[in-house]
Design a protein around this motif. Structure first.
Motif, short mmCIF file in Angstrom:
data_model
loop_
_atom_site.label_atom_id
_atom_site.label_comp_id
_atom_site.label_asym_id
_atom_site.label_seq_id
_atom_site.Cartn_x
_atom_site.Cartn_y
_atom_site.Cartn_z
N ILE A 133 2.20 8.74 -6.85
CA ILE A 133 2.54 10.16 -6.76
C ILE A 133 3.79 10.47 -7.57
N ILE A 154 1.11 4.00 -3.14
CA ILE A 154 0.76 5.42 -2.99
C ILE A 154 1.90 6.31 -3.46
N TYR A 155 3.10 6.04 -2.96
CA TYR A 155 4.24 6.90 -3.31
C TYR A 155 4.66 6.72 -4.77
N SER A 164 0.83 -1.21 0.00
CA SER A 164 0.00 0.00 0.00
C SER A 164 0.86 1.26 0.00
N ILE A 165 1.88 1.27 0.87
CA ILE A 165 2.75 2.45 0.96
C ILE A 165 3.49 2.67 -0.36
#
Length: 235
Positions: free
Chosen positions: A114, A110-111, A106-107
């Motif tokens: 972005i 997300i990054y 998940s982390i």
């Protein structure tokens, strides 16, 4: 075109920081080759890549020294921030594998999303309107603008927060050397963040420039000590 004195000082300090960081990253990667710890591989790559905001200054200084002409704004921008999302993903992969394995996907997602969006728009603006995202103040110095500032703030504070948590986890180890390495890493993450913020926010002069770059150089040495603890620090 000839360099002004401040451009020479800026270029030299940028180059020193990049070269030292390259050495630090390669030494950490070399340790990975010996003990096969993927954390070392990703952290070595991370430290090399996190210096990309100073690559443009270093390359422009070298070119200017040789030919008298530094990088164009477009090339400066492209060299400087384009690879940053990739290298920051290496950092997150290493950190999450050790601290939040269950949340790693998940982390990273997300990054990476972005970072992908940043690179798409960043490259688009480099091609179409580079002056919107950056301005060359000197042949060896740039001031970022627009959404690039927001992305850099995200990277710096994410690097700091995740890094301090990573270092704090090492402080719980029974081995005193590992605890010392954890302390050095915490200092490195804080030093790099402070140096980066000062470097991007202060007007460069003969006082502020050496201070900010020396802080950054110290962060590289502290990061090195966090993974390859010198013998003299063990006693």
């Amino acid at each position: 075109m000839t360099f002004g004195t401040i451009e020479i000082v800026n270029g030299i300090f940028s180059l020193i920081f990049v070269v030292i960081s390259l050495y630090v990253g390669l030494r950490i990667i070399a340790k990975y080759l010996r003990i096969k710890s993927s954390t070392l591989l990703f952290m070595g790559l991370t430290w090399i890549g996190l210096t990309s905001p100073w690559w443009g200054s270093s390359v422009s200084f070298i070119l200017g020294t040789i030919s008298g002409q530094g990088l164009s704004l477009q090339l400066y921008l492209f060299i400087t921030l384009t690879p940053l999302p990739i290298f920051f993903s290496f950092y997150l992969k290493a950190i999450t594998a050790l601290l939040w394995k269950d949340k790693q996907s998940s982390i990273l997602a997300i990054y990476m999303l972005i970072g992908l969006l940043f690179d798409v728009f960043y490259i688009l603006f480099i091609i179409l309107a580079p002056e919107i995202i950056g301005r060359l103040e000197l042949m060896t110095d740039i001031r970022f603008k627009s959404f690039t500032i927001l992305y850099l703030i995200l990277i710096i504070f994410s690097f700091l927060i995740f890094g301090v948590l990573f270092g704090k986890a090492s402080l719980k180890a029974e081995n005193p050397e590992i605890r010392l390495q954890g302390k050095m890493l915490i200092i490195a993450f804080i030093s790099f963040s402070i140096g980066s913020i000062l470097d991007s926010s202060l007007t460069l002069n003969f006082v502020t420039l050496p201070i900010t770059r020396l802080i950054l150089i110290s962060s590289a040495l502290e990061f090195y000590s966090g993974f390859i603890l010198p013998d003299w620090l063990k006693h």
